[in-house]
Design a protein around this motif. Structure first.
Motif, PDB file in Angstrom:
ATOM      1  N   PRO A  76       6.322 -20.327  14.845  1.00  0.00           N
ATOM      2  CA  PRO A  76       5.093 -20.975  15.332  1.00  0.00           C
ATOM      3  C   PRO A  76       4.060 -19.947  15.775  1.00  0.00           C
ATOM      4  O   PRO A  76       4.413 -18.869  16.272  1.00  0.00           O
ATOM      5  N   PRO A  77       2.781 -20.253  15.613  1.00  0.00           N
ATOM      6  CA  PRO A  77       1.714 -19.305  15.970  1.00  0.00           C
ATOM      7  C   PRO A  77       1.731 -18.951  17.458  1.00  0.00           C
ATOM      8  O   PRO A  77       2.098 -19.765  18.313  1.00  0.00           O
ATOM      9  N   LEU A  78       1.301 -17.724  17.756  1.00  0.00           N
ATOM     10  CA  LEU A  78       1.106 -17.259  19.131  1.00  0.00           C
ATOM     11  C   LEU A  78      -0.388 -17.159  19.398  1.00  0.00           C
ATOM     12  O   LEU A  78      -1.152 -16.717  18.530  1.00  0.00           O
ATOM     13  N   THR A  79      -0.797 -17.547  20.598  1.00  0.00           N
ATOM     14  CA  THR A  79      -2.233 -17.555  20.911  1.00  0.00           C
ATOM     15  C   THR A  79      -2.581 -16.825  22.203  1.00  0.00           C
ATOM     16  O   THR A  79      -3.751 -16.621  22.494  1.00  0.00           O
ATOM     17  N   GLN A  80      -1.560 -16.403  22.988  1.00  0.00           N
ATOM     18  CA  GLN A  80      -1.830 -15.896  24.337  1.00  0.00           C
ATOM     19  C   GLN A  80      -2.760 -14.684  24.363  1.00  0.00           C
ATOM     20  O   GLN A  80      -3.593 -14.546  25.266  1.00  0.00           O
ATOM     21  N   VAL A  81      -2.610 -13.794  23.382  1.00  0.00           N
ATOM     22  CA  VAL A  81      -3.359 -12.538  23.424  1.00  0.00           C
ATOM     23  C   VAL A  81      -4.863 -12.767  23.358  1.00  0.00           C
ATOM     24  O   VAL A  81      -5.658 -11.951  23.839  1.00  0.00           O
ATOM     25  N   PHE A  82      -5.296 -13.909  22.795  1.00  0.00           N
ATOM     26  CA  PHE A  82      -6.722 -14.145  22.601  1.00  0.00           C
ATOM     27  C   PHE A  82      -7.435 -14.586  23.875  1.00  0.00           C
ATOM     28  O   PHE A  82      -8.654 -14.737  23.883  1.00  0.00           O
ATOM     29  N   LYS A  83      -6.688 -14.765  24.957  1.00  0.00           N
ATOM     30  CA  LYS A  83      -7.322 -15.008  26.243  1.00  0.00           C
ATOM     31  C   LYS A  83      -8.035 -13.761  26.753  1.00  0.00           C
ATOM     32  O   LYS A  83      -8.978 -13.848  27.543  1.00  0.00           O
ATOM     33  N   ASN A  84      -7.572 -12.595  26.300  1.00  0.00           N
ATOM     34  CA  ASN A  84      -8.117 -11.327  26.798  1.00  0.00           C
ATOM     35  C   ASN A  84      -8.740 -10.464  25.715  1.00  0.00           C
ATOM     36  O   ASN A  84      -9.405  -9.477  26.022  1.00  0.00           O
ATOM     37  N   ALA A  85      -8.499 -10.784  24.438  1.00  0.00           N
ATOM     38  CA  ALA A  85      -9.046  -9.973  23.348  1.00  0.00           C
ATOM     39  C   ALA A  85      -9.400 -10.876  22.173  1.00  0.00           C
ATOM     40  O   ALA A  85      -8.612 -11.736  21.785  1.00  0.00           O
ATOM     41  N   THR A  86     -10.564 -10.645  21.615  1.00  0.00           N
ATOM     42  CA  THR A  86     -11.014 -11.454  20.463  1.00  0.00           C
ATOM     43  C   THR A  86     -11.378 -10.595  19.264  1.00  0.00           C
ATOM     44  O   THR A  86     -11.650 -11.119  18.191  1.00  0.00           O
TER      45      THR A  86
END
Length: 532
Positions: A398-408
């Motif tokens: 399943p996809p992970l999304t947590q890192v995009f809270k701090n980096a885009t």
């Protein structure tokens, strides 16, 4: 986290049924006495704790907490010289050959134990009975010989200098070099070679080893480096290490350096050899990385992505702890503290040994089986939908999304390696083995660009020679020495930086003040213009 992690998620079973305190050790070991019964009792206890550590090491995930009880008790036993030798013997005798973390356990335990005295180091080869062992027996008991080689290499790394010279006796040197015969067990050859490399960190040892290797008609490393593309992954590791040693340590007259024969015509993205510590080994084509140090080494790709969907693959050559995924230009790696990819808020990683995801130094289990040599890890970064998807041999999680809270944006393919781990990357120079079928993606190699000079990974001694010979022109940038120092940092007004380097700085390296503006100075008119 990385290689220095030291607390299990759950308390290991069986560690507390025998409690060892200092009085027990003094009674059992007899202060170095050769009492056979006492030695046997202490050895049995040490064997148990070594095996307990091997059993629990895969679940160690937290750098900042206490080691497991088995490691603490081994540390107590090794606090005395006689006990240290017993712990070493136990590691040699009981750590299994087929556990991918076995050699790393030896490294962790020796790092945790007190340093031995010079007298104990001198006694070690006699204690291990190296003079009685035949290298031809490596197929009969490869576990024993592999573990001896790992122990010798780890101690050589820990005791660089005079103590390392004392350990490399004639007997020890003959023992290690004899194992470089292509007919021996490949796992033993590998760690004999790594041990010689670690001994060669001391210049006197390097000279002795070089002379020993050059005796006779053929240097054994010349034969072993031909294993670079072997179908067996242990043989492939031997080939990698042999080639690296021939390029960097034990130079053979008349042998061209490996980088001179690499075809870089269509190589547009590779591992950034200028962005790593001296402890990480990178292949001449820039696509393989290996760590044989006790630190947790990290590396990034040369190509940065800021938008779109991107995919790359990593072929697993060793089945131990590696954290492979995505980092940003703001990621910070602390190799000696065990922090790597996935251990900050702007990176994310897949760990196929411990079956974990990593982000912001927090782990999350996944359902893939533990990876094995030959497995292919695919990694897809979807910046359009803010998700990362990992694939093992084409099977997605399943996809992970947590890192995009701090980096885009500003992402790089990246990886971190525990001791004795290696993998090979494919950034699109050749066809992917398991490309995603349902998501259109781009590859780095199709969009990146490298100058011919940037594709060359020089041996370290040649890099140093070039640095020494480099003449720095007056007015050159104090960071890269290549471009003109035409930038003033504001508000501190410090100068000495070129435009390219200044744009990579957030804080002035001279006063640590936050940079608000960068102004280019016209050298002729001495006027300033803002740089964006």
């Amino acid at each position: 986290m990385g290689s220095c992690c030291c607390k299990p998620q759950a308390e290991p079973g069986g560690n507390d049924d025998i409690f060892i305190n200092r009085e027990d050790i003094e009674f059992i070991s007899g202060s170095g006495s050769e009492d056979g019964i006492n030695s046997a009792a202490l050895s049995s206890i040490a064997d148990k704790y070594v095996l307990d550590t091997v059993a629990v090491i895969r679940t160690l995930v937290d750098n900042d907490q206490d080691p497991p009880p088995s490691m603490l008790k081994l540390h107590s036993i090794a606090d005395k010289e006689a006990g240290w030798l017993v712990v070493v013997r136990s590691m040699v005798q009981v750590i299994p050959l087929n556990d991918p973390l076995g050699p790393a356990v030896i490294t962790l335990l020796l790092d945790d134990c007190p340093l031995p005295s010079k007298e104990t180091v001198v006694h070690l080869s006699k204690f291990l009975e190296l003079s009685r062992m035949s290298a031809g027996e490596s197929w009969k008991d490869p576990r024993l010989h592999r573990n001896i080689c790992v122990v010798l290499g780890c101690i050589a790394e820990k005791l660089a200098g005079p103590a390392s010279i004392a350990l490399l006796t004639h007997t020890t040197l003959e023992y290690l070099v004899a194992h470089l015969n292509e007919n021996n067990h490949p796992c033993v050859i590998l760690f004999a070679l790594i041990a010689l490399e670690k001994f060669a960190q001391t210049s006197e040892n390097k000279t002795s080893i070089g002379k020993c290797l050059s005796q006779g008609l053929n240097n054994p490393l010349r034969t072993l480096e031909s294993w670079m593309n072997h179908t067996d992954f242990v043989h492939r590791q031997v080939g990698f290490c042999a080639q690296w040693c021939l390029d960097n340590l034990f130079i053979c007259e008349g042998r061209p350096y490996s980088y001179e024969s690499i075809d870089t015509a269509h190589l547009n993205a590779m591992l950034n050899s200028n962005d790593v510590s001296e402890y990480l080994k990178i292949s001449p084509d820039g696509l393989q990385a290996r760590c044989d140090a006790s630190s947790f080494e990290s590396v990034r790709c040369t190509f940065q992505v800021d938008s779109g969907v991107w995919y790359y693959e990593a072929t697993i050559i060793t089945a131990g702890v590696m954290q492979i995924g995505w980092a940003t230009k703001d990621s910070k790696f602390l190799n000696h503290e065990g922090y790597g990819i996935g251990d900050d808020e702007v990176s994310v990683a897949y760990d196929g040994c411990r079956q974990l995801f990593w982000h912001n130094a927090q782990s999350q289990s996944h359902t893939h089986p533990s990876w094995q040599p030959g497995d292919v890890l695919g990694s897809l970064l979807d910046l359009n939908n803010a998700q990362v998807i990992f694939y093992l041999n084409g099977d997605p999680l399943p996809p992970l999304t947590q890192v995009f809270k701090n980096a885009t944006c500003g992402f790089f393919a990246a990886a971190s390696f525990m001791s004795f781990q290696q993998c090979e990357f494919n950034f699109g120079k050749k066809s992917f083995i398991y490309p995603p079928k349902d998501i259109p993606f781009q590859s780095f190699n199709d969009h990146a660009y490298l100058k011919e000079s940037e594709k060359i990974i020089l041996p370290r001694h040649i890099q140093l020679q070039k640095l020494r010979a480099m003449s720095v022109e007056e007015g050159a940038c104090t960071l890269c020495f290549d471009e003109s120092a035409a930038i003033t940092l504001l508000p501190c007004a410090h100068r000495g930086f070129c435009n390219r380097c200044a744009l990579q700085l957030d804080y002035c390296p001279m006063c640590r003040r936050h940079i608000e503006e960068r102004r280019e100075v016209d050298q002729k008119s001495n006027t300033e213009e803002e740089v964006t």
